[in-house]
Scaffold this motif. Structure first.
Motif, mmCIF file in Angstrom:
data_model
loop_
_atom_site.group_PDB
_atom_site.id
_atom_site.type_symbol
_atom_site.label_atom_id
_atom_site.label_comp_id
_atom_site.label_asym_id
_atom_site.label_seq_id
_atom_site.Cartn_x
_atom_site.Cartn_y
_atom_site.Cartn_z
ATOM 1 N N GLN A 1 57.433 11.326 -31.632
ATOM 2 C CA GLN A 1 57.426 12.658 -32.216
ATOM 3 C C GLN A 1 56.040 13.243 -31.936
ATOM 4 O O GLN A 1 55.051 12.768 -32.471
ATOM 5 C CB GLN A 1 57.668 12.581 -33.718
ATOM 6 C CG GLN A 1 58.618 11.483 -34.166
ATOM 7 C CD GLN A 1 60.070 11.741 -33.793
ATOM 8 O OE1 GLN A 1 60.435 12.879 -33.518
ATOM 9 N NE2 GLN A 1 60.875 10.712 -33.773
ATOM 10 N N GLN B 1 60.149 20.955 -34.307
ATOM 11 C CA GLN B 1 61.495 21.065 -33.747
ATOM 12 C C GLN B 1 61.876 19.845 -32.917
ATOM 13 O O GLN B 1 63.044 19.449 -32.884
ATOM 14 C CB GLN B 1 61.622 22.330 -32.905
ATOM 15 C CG GLN B 1 63.035 22.606 -32.428
ATOM 16 C CD GLN B 1 63.156 23.878 -31.607
ATOM 17 O OE1 GLN B 1 63.703 23.863 -30.502
ATOM 18 N NE2 GLN B 1 62.658 24.986 -32.124
ATOM 19 N N ASN B 2 60.909 19.207 -32.254
ATOM 20 C CA ASN B 2 61.222 18.054 -31.400
ATOM 21 C C ASN B 2 61.433 16.766 -32.178
ATOM 22 O O ASN B 2 61.731 15.731 -31.580
ATOM 23 C CB ASN B 2 60.112 17.860 -30.358
ATOM 24 C CG ASN B 2 58.809 17.370 -30.970
ATOM 25 O OD1 ASN B 2 58.642 16.192 -31.286
ATOM 26 N ND2 ASN B 2 57.845 18.274 -31.152
ATOM 27 N N ASN C 1 66.756 17.309 -33.308
ATOM 28 C CA ASN C 1 66.164 18.649 -33.321
ATOM 29 C C ASN C 1 66.971 19.619 -34.174
ATOM 30 O O ASN C 1 68.204 19.649 -34.111
ATOM 31 C CB ASN C 1 66.086 19.208 -31.903
ATOM 32 C CG ASN C 1 65.337 18.297 -30.955
ATOM 33 O OD1 ASN C 1 65.178 17.112 -31.191
ATOM 34 N ND2 ASN C 1 64.885 18.858 -29.851
ATOM 35 N N THR D 1 70.994 19.990 -27.354
ATOM 36 C CA THR D 1 69.951 20.908 -27.778
ATOM 37 C C THR D 1 69.127 21.393 -26.585
ATOM 38 O O THR D 1 69.034 20.718 -25.566
ATOM 39 C CB THR D 1 69.022 20.224 -28.800
ATOM 40 O OG1 THR D 1 68.561 18.977 -28.264
ATOM 41 C CG2 THR D 1 69.760 19.950 -30.096
ATOM 42 N N ASN E 1 69.937 18.884 -23.692
ATOM 43 C CA ASN E 1 69.315 17.570 -23.867
ATOM 44 C C ASN E 1 69.933 16.775 -25.007
ATOM 45 O O ASN E 1 70.711 17.290 -25.807
ATOM 46 C CB ASN E 1 67.816 17.740 -24.163
ATOM 47 C CG ASN E 1 67.008 17.985 -22.910
ATOM 48 O OD1 ASN E 1 67.363 17.507 -21.834
ATOM 49 N ND2 ASN E 1 65.926 18.726 -23.038
ATOM 50 N N ASN E 2 69.511 15.507 -25.063
ATOM 51 C CA ASN E 2 69.778 14.630 -26.201
ATOM 52 C C ASN E 2 71.262 14.370 -26.433
ATOM 53 O O ASN E 2 71.747 14.379 -27.565
ATOM 54 C CB ASN E 2 69.105 15.196 -27.462
ATOM 55 C CG ASN E 2 67.606 15.354 -27.271
ATOM 56 O OD1 ASN E 2 66.939 14.457 -26.757
ATOM 57 N ND2 ASN E 2 67.056 16.507 -27.643
ATOM 58 N N ASN F 1 65.500 22.391 -24.619
ATOM 59 C CA ASN F 1 64.161 21.801 -24.656
ATOM 60 C C ASN F 1 63.355 22.390 -25.802
ATOM 61 O O ASN F 1 62.607 21.689 -26.483
ATOM 62 C CB ASN F 1 63.422 22.058 -23.339
ATOM 63 C CG ASN F 1 64.095 21.401 -22.153
ATOM 64 O OD1 ASN F 1 65.050 21.951 -21.616
ATOM 65 N ND2 ASN F 1 63.615 20.241 -21.745
ATOM 66 N N LEU F 2 63.526 23.689 -26.019
ATOM 67 C CA LEU F 2 62.843 24.396 -27.094
ATOM 68 C C LEU F 2 63.500 25.751 -27.264
ATOM 69 O O LEU F 2 63.942 26.360 -26.296
ATOM 70 C CB LEU F 2 61.357 24.580 -26.757
ATOM 71 C CG LEU F 2 60.482 25.272 -27.809
ATOM 72 C CD1 LEU F 2 60.346 24.403 -29.052
ATOM 73 C CD2 LEU F 2 59.113 25.598 -27.239
ATOM 74 N N SER G 1 57.335 21.597 -26.549
ATOM 75 C CA SER G 1 56.709 22.398 -27.592
ATOM 76 C C SER G 1 55.712 23.332 -26.926
ATOM 77 O O SER G 1 55.489 23.246 -25.707
ATOM 78 C CB SER G 1 56.025 21.504 -28.634
ATOM 79 O OG SER G 1 55.708 22.251 -29.799
ATOM 80 N N ASN H 1 62.735 16.476 -21.220
ATOM 81 C CA ASN H 1 63.339 16.390 -22.551
ATOM 82 C C ASN H 1 62.702 17.425 -23.484
ATOM 83 O O ASN H 1 62.455 18.549 -23.093
ATOM 84 C CB ASN H 1 63.228 14.951 -23.067
ATOM 85 C CG ASN H 1 64.076 14.671 -24.282
ATOM 86 O OD1 ASN H 1 63.560 14.460 -25.376
ATOM 87 N ND2 ASN H 1 65.393 14.673 -24.116
ATOM 88 N N ASP H 2 62.404 17.054 -24.709
ATOM 89 C CA ASP H 2 61.911 18.000 -25.701
ATOM 90 C C ASP H 2 60.573 18.605 -25.290
ATOM 91 O O ASP H 2 59.728 17.934 -24.679
ATOM 92 C CB ASP H 2 61.749 17.309 -27.058
ATOM 93 C CG ASP H 2 63.071 16.854 -27.646
ATOM 94 O OD1 ASP H 2 64.087 17.508 -27.359
ATOM 95 O OD2 ASP H 2 63.086 15.854 -28.389
#
Length: 537
Positions: A136, A508-509, A513, A454, A448-449, A456-457, A74, A71-72
């Protein structure tokens, strides 16, 4: 080999290079050539894969099986070697929106080098629910030692990257609906190198009485936001928040000498702060909106000053998306574009970020779920703004200037010019008045999401100011980093040296996002941006 200095933009096309060629850089200082750098990363077929280790699936107490997907993510320099590492959250297939009942699998957070070496895995345990609004995580060098730490909310049974258990390992605070509405809540700062616990404190803001946040079953009480802000203009602080539909509480923490200490707490229930109640977004932004060298928390329709006091509130209510930047370079300071869910309020609005003064708005139109503001078309000065519930594309004065883009999601500086591109799902498009042009269709990857679609980054992860996009491979066995193959003539500093942009990568996560924006205007006709303040140890 190129022995001549590069005086234009910081890219060089070696047109005769063989496939698989490796490159190093040698600086020339005082006329003397220095030692070679480490070999540059190699992007075969336009991307680099970072191998991942998928956590094993499991079964909930109600008998539901679940598996994991990446998922997310950073980035931060976790080990001080001068290269970013990835911090990645693993999402179980039964993750939930706060409004949905049911058990979820445990949330895992991993750290990986760019070559795929896993540094550690944190297991947040059964008492942290999985979903976009619960975990988060912030990755940043909070104590200034040259290595990034990782901060997140923890609970009884959370297990560090070195196996240390936080709180009571055997406690199970889940109720029959899968919600966690009892038991202690913690905030933990982890060592980025090892995943070990550095400092754990009681989470602030605490849940208190569940119903005081807007409902009694556990939806609004567990709406979290997080960020990183230079509140004193010199060193970063950790921002952890709870609530935005009704009560909103924001706590600022410093991490110094190995310990988390409270800087301040803002509570919309406190005297003089009621105008911030119900004004939060499903995300936040951090920016120095008043130009005093210290950053503020743009929480939605309200902004909290660097000292923890309410700076302004428009009273226009909750929404999903917001964008802060120098969106109108003809005006001094920063601007803010936001969409709203309030059916009786403007569906989107554009404001002075220092005062909250509304510069233009669109008519009320129900729940306006998506909105974007960026310079995506050179035919109009400054940023263009658009949203899902409003027809057309607005200029910096709010005037409709034509066709709405094909997507209302993320952004990326991808090609050679400073006009930004559209990022949605697993593709990148360039806006045009007659239709958008496809620049990239990523292969064998997934966004994702859910409907948010979105990456991942996405951000300027490797330097030269253009942005990389990171998607998970379809099977989640790797993070796939796409980087532009297009040369540019634009020469500016790396965006990660701009404090507003750098902390935007950190937040961002957070929940829904949103893409990052620098503190200066980056677009067609841009002025030379100020040199960033860079401090070396």
């Amino acid at each position: 080999m190129n022995a001549s200095p590069i005086t234009g933009a910081t890219n060089y096309l070696d047109s005769g290079a063989p496939a698989g060629a490796a490159y190093t850089v040698r600086a020339v200082v005082g006329g003397a050539e220095q030692a070679a750098s480490a070999p540059a990363l190699q992007f075969g077929s336009g991307y680099l894969d970072v191998p991942l280790q998928i956590p094993p699936g499991g079964t909930t107490p109600s008998g539901e099986a679940y598996t994991y997907s990446a998922n997310d993510a950073s980035v931060g320099d976790l080990d001080g070697d001068g290269r970013y590492e990835f911090v990645l959250k693993w999402d179980p297939s039964n993750s939930k929106d706060n409004s949905q009942s049911g058990y979820t699998g445990n949330v895992y957070v991993d750290a990986y080098t760019l070559t795929g070496t896993r540094l550690w895995r944190i297991d947040l345990g059964r008492n942290i629910r999985a979903g976009a609004h619960y975990t988060q995580f912030q990755v940043y060098d909070y104590d200034g030692d040259g290595r990034a730490e990782v901060a997140m909310k923890t609970a009884d049974g959370s297990r560090s990257g070195t196996g240390q258990v936080i709180g009571n390992a055997s406690a199970d605070h889940r109720n029959s609906s899968g919600y966690v509405l009892a038991g202690p809540e913690y905030l933990t700062m982890f060592d980025g190198r090892t995943g070990a616990v550095l400092s754990t404190v009681n989470y602030d803001p605490p849940r208190g009485t569940v119903s005081s946040w807007g409902d009694s079953y556990g939806n609004r009480v567990d709406r979290f936001l997080a960020g990183t802000a230079y509140l004193d203009g010199q060193r970063p602080s950790l921002i952890m928040a709870r609530g935005y539909y009704t009560r909103a509480v924001i706590a600022a923490w410093d991490f110094r000498n190995g310990t988390l200490t409270k800087r301040w707490t803002f509570d919309s229930n406190a005297s003089g702060n009621s105008a911030a109640a119900g004004q939060g977004n499903h995300s936040l932004s951090i920016a120095d909106v008043d130009g005093d060298g210290r950053q503020e928390i743009v929480y939605g329709a309200a902004t909290i000053d660097d000292n923890g006091r309410l700076l302004w509130s428009t009273g226009l209510g909750h929404g999903d998306a917001g964008h802060v930047g120098d969106l109108d370079p003809s005006r001094p300071g920063l601007e803010y574009f936001k969409v709203s869910e309030e059916s009786s309020r403007p569906s989107s609005w554009f404001a002075d970020a220092r005062t909250g003064q509304i510069l233009w708005s669109t008519a009320a139109g129900g729940d306006n779920g998506r909105g974007v503001s960026a310079d995506i078309w050179a035919g109009s000065p400054g940023a263009e703004s658009w949203s899902s519930a409003v027809s057309g594309l607005a200029n910096i004065r709010g005037q409709n200037i034509g066709r709405k883009p094909s997507s209302t999601n993320f952004l990326a500086w991808w090609d050679g010019d400073p006009v930004r591109e559209l990022l949605d799902g697993t593709r990148i498009d360039k806006y045009g008045t007659g239709g958008d042009t496809r620049l990239l269709t990523a292969s064998d990857v997934a966004s994702n999401n859910g409907t948010k679609s979105t990456p991942n980054l996405s951000g300027d992860l490797l330097g030269d100011w253009r942005e990389e996009v990171v998607w998970r491979t379809t099977d989640s066995r790797a993070l796939r980093i796409y980087s532009t193959p297009t040369p540019t003539s634009t020469r500016i500093h790396t965006l990660m040296h701009d404090l507003q942009y750098r902390v935007a990568i950190a937040w961002q996560n957070t929940a829904y996002n949103q893409p990052p924006h620098p503190s200066f205007f980056l677009g067609d006709g841009m002025a030379t941006p100020p040199a960033p303040r860079i401090y070396l140890r």
